[in-house]
Design a protein around this motif. Sequence first.
Motif, PDB file in Angstrom:
ATOM      1  N   THR A  53      26.343   3.813 -13.041  1.00 41.44           N
ATOM      2  CA  THR A  53      25.702   3.595 -14.331  1.00 41.44           C
ATOM      3  C   THR A  53      25.916   2.157 -14.795  1.00 41.44           C
ATOM      4  O   THR A  53      26.947   1.546 -14.512  1.00 41.44           O
ATOM      5  CB  THR A  53      26.240   4.554 -15.414  1.00 41.44           C
ATOM      6  N   ARG A  65      22.134   3.400 -21.346  1.00 38.31           N
ATOM      7  CA  ARG A  65      22.817   3.558 -20.074  1.00 38.31           C
ATOM      8  C   ARG A  65      21.788   4.046 -19.069  1.00 38.31           C
ATOM      9  O   ARG A  65      21.065   5.000 -19.335  1.00 38.31           O
ATOM     10  CB  ARG A  65      23.964   4.547 -20.196  1.00 38.31           C
ATOM     11  N   SER A  67      21.138   4.959 -14.866  1.00 39.82           N
ATOM     12  CA  SER A  67      21.852   5.300 -13.645  1.00 39.82           C
ATOM     13  C   SER A  67      20.931   5.136 -12.446  1.00 39.82           C
ATOM     14  O   SER A  67      19.713   5.314 -12.542  1.00 39.82           O
ATOM     15  CB  SER A  67      22.391   6.727 -13.713  1.00 39.82           C
TER      16      SER A  67
END
Length: 89
Positions: A53, A65, A67
């Motif tokens: 992340t 965030r 990922s």
Amino acid sequence: MVVNLATKATLAEIRKSVEGLIGERVLLKTNKGKRKANVREGILEVAYPSVFTVRINAGLDIERRVSFSYSDILTDTVEVTLCQNVNVS
């Protein structure tokens, strides 16, 4: 014709490289296809067994965030580059 196939060892090497960048400011270039790419700067936060992340400042005090999987790096969907410290006055 020689075809190099990715192995679990290849992904493990990529994961170790990413783990070495935890806490560092990185530049992410994500390829969206048809010559479209996003370039963003963020801090690599966590490296899980299958994904990692990155915390990105989206502007106006909003943080996101995102990922990515290690196979994204292998397939050149994502490029991760360590940002050099630049003094801005």
